[in-house]
Design an enzyme around this catalytic site. Structure first.
Site, mmCIF file in Angstrom:
data_model
loop_
_atom_site.group_PDB
_atom_site.id
_atom_site.type_symbol
_atom_site.label_atom_id
_atom_site.label_comp_id
_atom_site.label_asym_id
_atom_site.label_seq_id
_atom_site.Cartn_x
_atom_site.Cartn_y
_atom_site.Cartn_z
ATOM 1 N N THR A 1 34.349 -13.707 102.634
ATOM 2 C CA THR A 1 34.632 -14.073 101.252
ATOM 3 C C THR A 1 34.000 -15.423 100.978
ATOM 4 O OG1 THR A 1 36.410 -14.921 99.806
ATOM 5 C CG2 THR A 1 36.879 -14.830 102.134
ATOM 6 N N CYS B 1 30.724 -13.945 94.625
ATOM 7 C CA CYS B 1 31.974 -13.371 95.099
ATOM 8 C C CYS B 1 31.593 -12.067 95.778
ATOM 9 C CB CYS B 1 32.951 -13.133 93.951
ATOM 10 S SG CYS B 1 34.456 -12.314 94.464
#
Length: 232
Positions: free
Chosen positions: A83, A196
């Site tokens: 992430t 993202c």
């Protein structure tokens, strides 16, 4: 190839993409039935997301550091956080183990520089777009980024948490992202960082003429390279 230690589940929608890409890259590199050796610790994202919302990054860092120590003890030869946003605690994670952490921003910056882009648009969570831990590291590596103005910035953030992390890919949200990209291009942006790891589920090369930098794919490439590179 050394075993790869992944901290995933943030969200599992993109962690599944990491798993697929790493195995595909290993097969492409070595052929036949080869695949990547992976140790995956997938967290309950609801707990981590609450820490993010509360600004309790110290606790989040402690939790991920504890996980990475377990991965190292299990035999991981390199570590990755699946992430962008949780790279806010990358220092705490890297400092908890002896094996190298493969930083997602480093892989991204290398690709942007190689493409010759000077000021790409960064689409990401609000934390990643607004705080310095990610944009600052990119800047140190020679990449200056633009971010959307409000209200587009809030829309980008909301789509990630309310839709993409829940497995929902909506055409109307793609249209909002494309509009933000077009606005940035008119303002001088010359590329788009999908900052993202879920955004690649929504936006692809057919959605813009600007170069796209999918951080999930770039990170997976860098992770595999780290796993096959001998430790010095």
């Amino acid at each position: 190839m050394r075993p790869i230690g992944l901290i995933g589940g943030m969200s599992w929608e993109s962690t599944a993409v990491y798993y697929r890409l790493l195995n595909e890259r290993a097969r492409e590199r070595f052929g036949g039935l080869h695949s990547a050796e992976i140790l995956l610790w997938s967290v309950d994202f609801a707990r981590i997301e609450r820490m993010q919302a509360d600004g309790d990054w110290a606790r989040a860092g402690e939790e991920l550091a504890a996980i990475v120590r377990r991965l190292e003890a299990a035999g991981a030869g390199c570590i990755a956080i699946c992430t962008n946003t949780m790279h806010k605690v990358a220092g705490e994670v890297a400092g908890a183990v002896r094996v190298p952490l493969v930083h997602i921003a480093d892989a991204t910056a290398a690709a942007v520089r190689h493409a010759g882009c000077k000021r790409p648009l960064l689409l990401a969570t609000r934390y990643t777009m607004e705080q310095d831990f990610y944009r600052g590291r990119l800047a140190e590596l020679g990449v200056d980024t633009a971010i959307p103005p409000e209200p587009a910035r809030s829309e980008v953030h909301s789509v990630i948490y309310e839709e993409l992390c829940r497995g929902q890919v909506r055409p109307e949200s793609r249209a909002r992202y494309v509009a933000a990209i077009k606005d940035a291009a008119r303002a001088g942006a010359d590329g788009v960082i999908l900052g993202c790891t879920e955004i690649g589920l929504l936006i692809g090369p057919g959605d813009t003429d600007l170069p796209l930098f999918d951080t999930t794919a770039l990170h997976a490439d860098a992770i595999l390279e780290a796993a096959i590179t001998p430790l010095s």
